[in-house]
Structure formats: C-alpha cells, structure tokens
Design an enzyme around this catalytic site. Structure first.
Site, mmCIF file in Angstrom:
data_model
loop_
_atom_site.group_PDB
_atom_site.id
_atom_site.type_symbol
_atom_site.label_atom_id
_atom_site.label_comp_id
_atom_site.label_asym_id
_atom_site.label_seq_id
_atom_site.Cartn_x
_atom_site.Cartn_y
_atom_site.Cartn_z
ATOM 1 N N TYR A 45 12.203 8.316 38.389
ATOM 2 C CA TYR A 45 10.997 8.158 37.552
ATOM 3 C C TYR A 45 10.331 6.808 37.799
ATOM 4 O O TYR A 45 10.959 5.850 38.252
ATOM 5 C CB TYR A 45 11.352 8.291 36.070
ATOM 6 C CG TYR A 45 12.059 7.075 35.508
ATOM 7 C CD1 TYR A 45 11.344 6.035 34.912
ATOM 8 C CD2 TYR A 45 13.447 6.952 35.608
ATOM 9 C CE1 TYR A 45 11.993 4.913 34.416
ATOM 10 C CE2 TYR A 45 14.095 5.851 35.125
ATOM 11 C CZ TYR A 45 13.373 4.828 34.527
ATOM 12 O OH TYR A 45 14.010 3.709 34.057
ATOM 13 N N PHE A 55 6.499 -0.754 33.877
ATOM 14 C CA PHE A 55 7.506 -1.471 33.094
ATOM 15 C C PHE A 55 8.936 -1.147 33.546
ATOM 16 O O PHE A 55 9.860 -1.881 33.240
ATOM 17 C CB PHE A 55 7.342 -1.200 31.588
ATOM 18 C CG PHE A 55 7.560 0.245 31.189
ATOM 19 C CD1 PHE A 55 8.845 0.748 30.993
ATOM 20 C CD2 PHE A 55 6.472 1.077 30.991
ATOM 21 C CE1 PHE A 55 9.023 2.068 30.612
ATOM 22 C CE2 PHE A 55 6.668 2.398 30.611
ATOM 23 C CZ PHE A 55 7.943 2.915 30.427
ATOM 24 N N ASP A 56 9.095 -0.034 34.296
ATOM 25 C CA ASP A 56 10.436 0.301 34.787
ATOM 26 C C ASP A 56 10.320 1.367 35.883
ATOM 27 O O ASP A 56 9.353 2.152 35.895
ATOM 28 C CB ASP A 56 11.323 0.807 33.648
ATOM 29 C CG ASP A 56 12.788 0.830 34.047
ATOM 30 O OD1 ASP A 56 13.160 0.143 35.033
ATOM 31 O OD2 ASP A 56 13.581 1.545 33.406
ATOM 32 N N ILE A 75 15.354 8.569 24.852
ATOM 33 C CA ILE A 75 14.299 8.532 23.830
ATOM 34 C C ILE A 75 13.814 9.960 23.604
ATOM 35 O O ILE A 75 13.849 10.805 24.491
ATOM 36 C CB ILE A 75 13.147 7.606 24.248
ATOM 37 C CG1 ILE A 75 12.523 8.072 25.562
ATOM 38 C CG2 ILE A 75 13.611 6.150 24.324
ATOM 39 C CD1 ILE A 75 11.276 7.286 25.966
ATOM 40 N N TYR A 101 9.655 4.005 21.662
ATOM 41 C CA TYR A 101 10.371 2.888 21.080
ATOM 42 C C TYR A 101 9.743 2.411 19.769
ATOM 43 O O TYR A 101 10.073 1.352 19.248
ATOM 44 C CB TYR A 101 10.455 1.743 22.089
ATOM 45 C CG TYR A 101 11.327 2.133 23.276
ATOM 46 C CD1 TYR A 101 12.711 2.028 23.206
ATOM 47 C CD2 TYR A 101 10.768 2.634 24.439
ATOM 48 C CE1 TYR A 101 13.508 2.397 24.269
ATOM 49 C CE2 TYR A 101 11.566 3.021 25.513
ATOM 50 C CZ TYR A 101 12.937 2.902 25.424
ATOM 51 O OH TYR A 101 13.730 3.287 26.468
ATOM 52 N N PHE A 118 5.235 8.447 31.980
ATOM 53 C CA PHE A 118 6.329 8.642 32.942
ATOM 54 C C PHE A 118 5.916 9.654 34.013
ATOM 55 O O PHE A 118 5.311 10.682 33.694
ATOM 56 C CB PHE A 118 7.597 9.156 32.243
ATOM 57 C CG PHE A 118 8.238 8.164 31.326
ATOM 58 C CD1 PHE A 118 9.127 7.213 31.810
ATOM 59 C CD2 PHE A 118 7.939 8.170 29.969
ATOM 60 C CE1 PHE A 118 9.708 6.304 30.954
ATOM 61 C CE2 PHE A 118 8.531 7.258 29.119
ATOM 62 C CZ PHE A 118 9.417 6.311 29.600
#
Length: 557
Positions: A45, A55-56, A75, A101, A118
């Site tokens: 991902y 962010f990731d 999540i 979050y 995502f």
C-alpha cells in the site's frame, strides 16, 4: 499500524463521509477467492493525505504487510476496505477520520481528524483452515502406478507467489528437481501435493504458508506468510525397493523355448525415459543389439528383463535407476536417477552349445536310401531369419541347388540338416550362428543370426570317398592293365582310358564322382595316372588309389 496499498493521487473531496469509500479500479478476470473476515492477507500500500503528501508506504520499507482482516487489528476503515478483495485486485480507499485515527491522530505523523487515502494491491489470501489445493492439468491415459511416500521423484516445476510473481523454476536450471517424497526433504505442502501423481502428469499445487515457509519465508524470494503456487510436471519416479517391471506386449502363440542365462540374444529396442523422451534406438542404426544375457555385459535391469523371452516376443522392460545407470546417468541423454523404459523385440537367440534343430515335415514311405557325406544332392530351399525376414531361395533360380555333402561347400548346419534324408523328404532346419555364418555374418545375413531353412531333397547320387574320383562297386579286375589296354600295344592313351572307365560305369561295375562333368573327371584321372605326362599310361604308372594310400602309410611308418 498504517495499512494500505500502492500510492496514487488523492481523490477529490467527497465531503463528510460516514463510511469508507472504495474504488475497485482494477479487478482481475479470474478471482478464485475474496478476502473474508478472519482471513490472513498480504498486501502492499501507499498512504497519503488529501493533498497527495505520503505519510506511509510498504514499498518504502521493502516488505509487504501481513495480517488478519476483520478482527480489529487494523484501523476500521482498512478492515472494511480490504474485505472482498481478490488477489491482484487494486483499490483506492478513502477512510474518514472516525474510521481512521479520529480526533487524536498519530503524533508527528497523522494530524487529528485526518481523512486518509490508501492505494492497495492484494497479494495473498489464506486461512488457517485452508488445505492444499491440487488441480490436475493433464494426466496420461495409462497410469499403472502413482507416487507414494518414500518414492524418489524427478520433476520439473515453476514456482510463483499467489499474485503470479515467479520465485524459482527447475526449467531455468536445465535439470529436474530430484528428491524423496514423505521423508522431510521437501516442504510439507509439496510432500503432500506429489502423492498420487502419475509419471507424465501435470498439476497445479497451491500451498498455504503454514505448509510452506511460514512466518520466516525463504531468503529474498519468498516473503513471510506467502502462499506458493507450483506448476509441476512429474518426469519419473521409483522406489529404492523396486525391481524390474515387465509388460508382455506380444508373445508368439508357439514358444518352444525361452531365453536363459548364457544365451546369446539379438533384439531391437527403443529406449525412452518415463516422459517419453527417446534416448536410444537400435532401429535408428538399422542393426540389432547382440549380447549374452545374465553375464554382466549389459545393465543389470536388462540382464533380468530379457530372461525368459521367446523368439519374436515384444516386451516392455521398465528399469529403476539402481538397476540401470544410477545417480550419475549416462552421457547427455540419460539423466541421473532416471527410470528407463525399453520396448524390446526379440529377433532370435541361441546358445553356443546348440546343435542344428531338425523338424521333419514330410518323409516318403519306403525310405530305404538316405544321404551321407560325399553324396551329391539336389535340393530346394527357402532361407529366412527367425522373425520371418526372407534371405534367399533356390526357387529364384531355374534349377535346384546342387552340392556334394561333406565337401565344405555349404555351411556346417545346413550340411548336417541334409544328412540322412530321402529323396522327396521335406525338413525345417534351425541353424545357430556357430554352425551358420558366425559373428560376422555374410552378404545379406546379419552377424550372429539364427537361420531357418525349409529344405526339400529332390534327388541324390551316391558319392565317392574324399580324394577319390572313381570307385569300384566290387573288387577291381585282377589284370586291370591288360583289360584297359584295349589294342594291346603296351600303352594306354587317353581315349582307351576314357572308353574303359565309361564301360565300367555303364556296366555298373564302378561309379565316378558325382556332380561334375564326367569327361573332366576322367581327364583328371588320366592325368593322375600318366605320371610322366607323356600322353600314355605304362604298367609301372598305373596304380589304384588304395594302393597309393597304403604306400604312403608305410612311408610314414
């Protein structure tokens, strides 16, 4: 945990969201399974904010993400967004803050109340209750035996992950993978997946991680918790306890004799591996393979496999490697540990101690006079190999074959077979090569060939002993010279000699050597007696051969 898939530009602002937004922008044509709650999944991902800022990313870490879906370990938005995905499916997910979050965020990484984007690609799905998935792609029509535990197998394979990523292939190495089954030398899934296969069978075997390399994976090519897909072609297999397997393809109705140790066998063969690959053939050389059996001149399996064959039999001999060429193989055509299959056609066999085999087909009644050595005979014959191949026939010529028996004019076996025959008698003779044309053969006759003759004796003439041109039927005249000297001039010229001999033959008092021109025989007799070659025979020159032989004996003594 930050979970998602392949990075992509952020989608447009959908406004306040109540649930995760799912965009299935790529769905594979074939979807054998969808991710369900409780399934273990593996995926890549990219995670970004609305402005596209990353962010990731699992890609940046160089490792896929593995976990269980739908049980609260992710999540909520990701848990929901991953369910129903197929392997290789790609999705855009928009996760609202309350499913991500929330109002707290992740310090220093995700601000409060952040909507998350995502891009996900699903790579693997499995469940702890999964079993091995075996699909038979092709199977030979004939399958006499299947793989069991402790068998030694040779197979080709292509290995991929569930998403199709290749990780290994025996084909790229140019050799089969060779190993024992059920002894712990393979991963459990392959040990199970090979059971029940036939030589030549193709299978697709899908192995869940817990039957493969599990949590550790294998090197850099197989990630942790990866399902494996093997496309397998079983080339051959055997068991170390195997002996030679025989299949009698065609056995002649009449089998009077079977080959035993010490026999010399001539046979044709095709040699193949279990997958049908031809490695050798006597037919391609247009020449039989000739050898003794049971003497160690050939591989042990063939030594055993030819025992008990009939002439003309066609037999399949399956030989395990420990009775063939073993782990090393032979040359570049027989791999190590290969099972060999020989399709054999036995042409003939014999033993060096064999005599001529004589079968009387017809013998006239009242047969009182039979052939002996030195007799002159006329006969017809057909000559063939034992497989029926025709070699020669006297019927191809205008008259029968003529020969003086015992004069080394025909092969020894035929000479023996013509003895003690009556005129009109018919026989079948089986002549072994040591009484025929031997190891070298002759024009049109293969080396070491057993010959079959069909013979019919047409006529016979009583012969004369070796070295004689004429013999008396009784005692010769007491005054032989005087009777031979017809004009009583003290000398016997050639014409007088010839007239006298012809008279003796005509009156039945003697006979000339048969099978030759009488004039030539008489001329040879005259030259033998005319010792000084002056054209006439004197009393001192005339001697009977029996007297000459007696004189030689005295000289030797």
């Amino acid at each position: 945990l930050f979970l998602g898939i392949l990075g992509a530009p952020a989608l447009g602002d959908p406004g306040p969201l109540e649930d995760v937004v799912i965009d299935r922008y790529y769905i594979p044509k074939i979807c054998l399974r969808e991710a369900q709650m409780g399934d273990f999944i593996r995926y890549h991902y990219n995670g970004t904010f609305k402005d596209g800022k990353k962010f990731d990313s699992s890609y940046d870490r160089g490792a896929t993400v593995a976990g269980v879906v739908g049980v609260g370990r992710l999540i909520t938005g990701m848990d929901r967004g991953l369910q129903g995905m197929c392997v290789n499916e790609r999705r855009h997910l928009i996760v609202p803050p309350h499913l991500g979050y929330g109002s707290i965020g992740v310090a220093g990484l995700i601000p409060p109340d952040a909507t998350l984007y995502f891009d996900v690609v699903m790579l693997d799905i499995w469940n702890k209750n999964d079993k091995l998935q075996i699909t038979t792609l092709s199977k030979p029509e004939r399958c006499n035996r299947t793989v069991e535990n402790s068998d030694f197998v040779r197979y080709h394979y292509n290995g991929t992950l569930l998403d199709g990523t290749p990780f290994d292939s025996s084909y790229s190495k140019g050799s089969t993978y060779d190993t024992y089954v059920g002894t712990g030398w393979l991963i459990k899934g392959m040990d199970q997946g090979l059971l029940g296969m036939c030589a030549g069978e193709k299978r697709s075997i899908i192995i869940p991680p817990f039957l493969a390399y599990g949590e550790k994976g294998y090197g850099t090519v197989i990630p942790p918790q990866a399902s494996l897909v093997f496309s397998v072609l079983l080339v051959d297999f055997h068991n170390p306890k195997d002996g030679v397997f025989l299949e009698h393809l065609e056995v002649p109705e009449s089998c009077k004799r079977r080959a035993v140790t010490g026999d010399f066998v001539r046979y044709h063969y095709n040699g193949t591996l279990m997958d049908g690959t031809l490695f050798d053939s006597s037919y391609s050389r247009n020449q039989t393979y000739n050898t003794y059996i049971g003497k160690g001149y050939i591989i042990p399996g063939m030594d055993q496999g030819l025992q008990g064959v009939c002439m003309g039999e066609q037999r399949r001999v399956v030989i395990p490697p420990h009775l063939a060429y073993g782990e090393n193989g032979a040359g570049d055509k027989i791999p190590g540990s290969a099972v060999l299959i020989f399709d054999v056609h036995v042409i003939d066999f014999h033993n060096p101690a064999d005599p001529v085999e004589i079968e009387t087909v017809f013998r006239p009644e009242g047969c009182n006079v039979t052939t002996r050595n030195r007799d002159f005979v006329r006969y017809h014959y057909n000559c063939s190999l034992l497989d029926g191949t025709r070699l020669f026939s006297s019927h191809d010529y205008e008259k029968p074959q003529e020969v003086t028996l015992g004069a080394n004019k025909v092969i020894e076996g035929l000479n023996s077979g013509l003895l003690d025959m009556c005129a009109g008698e018919r026989r079948v003779l089986i002549v072994p090569p040591h009484l025929g044309h031997g190891e070298s053969g002759a024009r049109g006759v293969p080396g070491s060939a057993v010959l079959r003759f069909e013979v019919e004796l047409i006529s016979m003439e009583e012969g004369v002993p070796e070295g004689y041109l004429f013999i008396w039927h009784g005692e010769p005249p007491a005054s032989l010279y005087e009777q031979m000297d017809l004009n009583k001039d003290g000398g016997i010229p050639a014409d007088e000699f010839s007239t006298f001999i012809k008279t003796q033959v005509a009156e039945g008092k003697g006979r000339l050597m048969p099978g030759s021109d009488p004039e030539k025989v008489i001329a040879d007799m005259f030259r033998n007696q005319d010792r000084n070659q002056d054209g006439k025979i004197t009393p001192d020159e005339l001697k009977l051969k029996s007297d000459e032989d007696q004189e030689k004996i005295h000289e030797e003594l």
